[in-house]
Motif scaffolding. Structure first.
Motif, PDB file in Angstrom:
ATOM      1  N   ASP A 106       0.906  -1.218  -0.077  1.00  0.00           N
ATOM      2  CA  ASP A 106      -0.021   0.040  -0.015  1.00  0.00           C
ATOM      3  C   ASP A 106       0.790   1.171  -0.121  1.00  0.00           C
ATOM      4  OD1 ASP A 106      -2.284   1.672   0.342  1.00  0.00           O
ATOM      5  OD2 ASP A 106      -2.515   1.296   2.462  1.00  0.00           O
ATOM      6  N   THR A 108       1.112   4.597   0.384  1.00  0.00           N
ATOM      7  CA  THR A 108       0.544   5.689   0.987  1.00  0.00           C
ATOM      8  C   THR A 108       1.623   6.435   1.762  1.00  0.00           C
ATOM      9  OG1 THR A 108      -0.521   4.757   2.895  1.00  0.00           O
ATOM     10  CG2 THR A 108      -1.663   4.909   0.746  1.00  0.00           C
ATOM     11  N   HIS A 111       1.655   4.715   5.245  1.00  0.00           N
ATOM     12  CA  HIS A 111       2.304   3.308   5.218  1.00  0.00           C
ATOM     13  C   HIS A 111       3.706   3.609   5.140  1.00  0.00           C
ATOM     14  CE1 HIS A 111       2.354  -1.060   3.707  1.00  0.00           C
ATOM     15  NE2 HIS A 111       2.783  -0.822   5.033  1.00  0.00           N
ATOM     16  N   GLN A 234       0.860   6.187  -7.810  1.00  0.00           N
ATOM     17  CA  GLN A 234       0.133   5.900  -6.905  1.00  0.00           C
ATOM     18  C   GLN A 234       0.488   7.118  -5.782  1.00  0.00           C
ATOM     19  OE1 GLN A 234      -2.565   4.422  -5.665  1.00  0.00           O
ATOM     20  NE2 GLN A 234      -2.150   4.781  -3.342  1.00  0.00           N
TER      21      GLN A 234
END
Length: 322
Positions: A106, A108, A111, A234
């Motif tokens: 993930d 992010t 994270h 992302q």
């Protein structure tokens, strides 16, 4: 009168010899402090980091920006290591750290900050000064809010915590945050090629010929790995999670008042100087320097930044702990 002039000249000569000797000793000390290139496993991921200096000295944790890695600190580390314990990790998906796919990890900022938190714990870093730049700011400020007791000082270099710092450059990013689709992703993909990477290093500098092309060649090598552009896209999207966190970070500044050194490339188009000034609103102990250079200020003003850091950290961390 002649004797007095001779004595004065002799005094200046002695002072010059002392100054030269001290400079030579500092250079020798730095050369005798090697940088180690290490890897530790965190949450099943190999996290690469550079480390130098005695772990008995105050720690400086260096958090890199996009699209680079701890490589950006390759010259700063030896410039500090004779006096400080310096640690510079690569985030997952960057540099020499593990690069799991977007399906397996993930990507992010929450994270990445959690991984860095566990990295810090695994190395046993109970206190440190934080150097944050670009992506390092949202990662580092999350660490600071979570563990304010660890942070002895902040060094902020072109890293944002205020809305004033998000100007024209961020318009296509805001569109992507509002509606994630291929049309809005298309202009952002242009930031992932070699020309854009080189631009980040050369825009706003005084002398582009002084900037080593190794910077953008190395960074682009890692970006061009299969699957890495998906990772970066992302993170472009998740960068939209950071502005809503700004009030929390600003509240941390006001409550805990970490001594803060701002060393900011004022010609940066990505994080312009408008994002530097607001730190003065919330922090009482702040030293503020706008440098006549661009986004990666260490490339052109590394010696200046290292000098500011040594003096600032000696005053507010080393002497404060004695």
């Amino acid at each position: 009168m002649l004797k007095r002039d001779t004595a004065v000249r002799h005094l200046f000569t002695v002072m010059a010899i002392i100054a030269i000797s001290l400079a030579i000793l500092a250079t020798v000390a730095q050369a005798a402090t090697p940088t180690h290139h290490r890897t530790v496993t965190v949450d099943g991921l190999d996290i690469f980091y550079r480390e130098a200096g005695s772990n008995q000295s105050p720690t400086v944790l260096l958090l890199h920006g996009f699209p680079t890695s701890s490589q950006m600190f390759r010259n700063l580390i030896p410039a500090l290591a004779d006096q400080f314990h310096v640690v510079a990790p690569d985030y997952p998906g960057f540099g020499n750290s593990a690069m799991p796919s977007v399906e397996a990890f993930d990507y992010t900022f929450d994270h990445l900050a959690n991984v860095m938190d566990r990295f810090v714990q695994q190395l046993g870093l109970s206190t440190y000064s934080l150097y944050v730049m670009d992506y390092g700011a949202p990662i580092g400020f999350r660490l600071a809010v979570k563990h304010p007791e660890r942070v002895q000082a902040l060094i902020v270099q072109n890293g944002n915590a205020y809305d004033e710092g998000l100007r024209e450059f961020w318009k296509p990013f805001r569109a992507y945050w509002n509606e994630r689709n291929e049309a809005n992703a298309a202009p952002l993909k242009k930031f992932l090629n070699l020309a854009a990477t080189k631009w980040q290093y050369t825009h706003g500098v005084r002398n582009a010929e002084a900037i080593s092309p190794d910077n953008w060649i190395v960074d682009q090598y890692f970006q061009d790995r299969p699957g890495n552009k998906d990772i970066q896209l992302q993170l472009f999207y998740d960068y939209g999670s950071n502005p809503p966190e700004y009030p929390k970070w600003q509240a941390y500044f006001r409550e805990y008042q970490p001594p803060t050194l701002v060393v900011w490339g004022k010609n940066d188009y990505i994080f312009p100087a408008e994002g530097a000034h607001p730190y003065k609103r919330d922090l009482k102990t702040i030293e503020f320097h706008l440098l006549d250079t661009g986004h990666f200020a260490l490339e052109e003003d590394g010696d200046v930044i290292a000098g500011h850091m040594r003096r600032f950290l000696t005053k507010y961390v080393v002497q404060a702990s004695n």
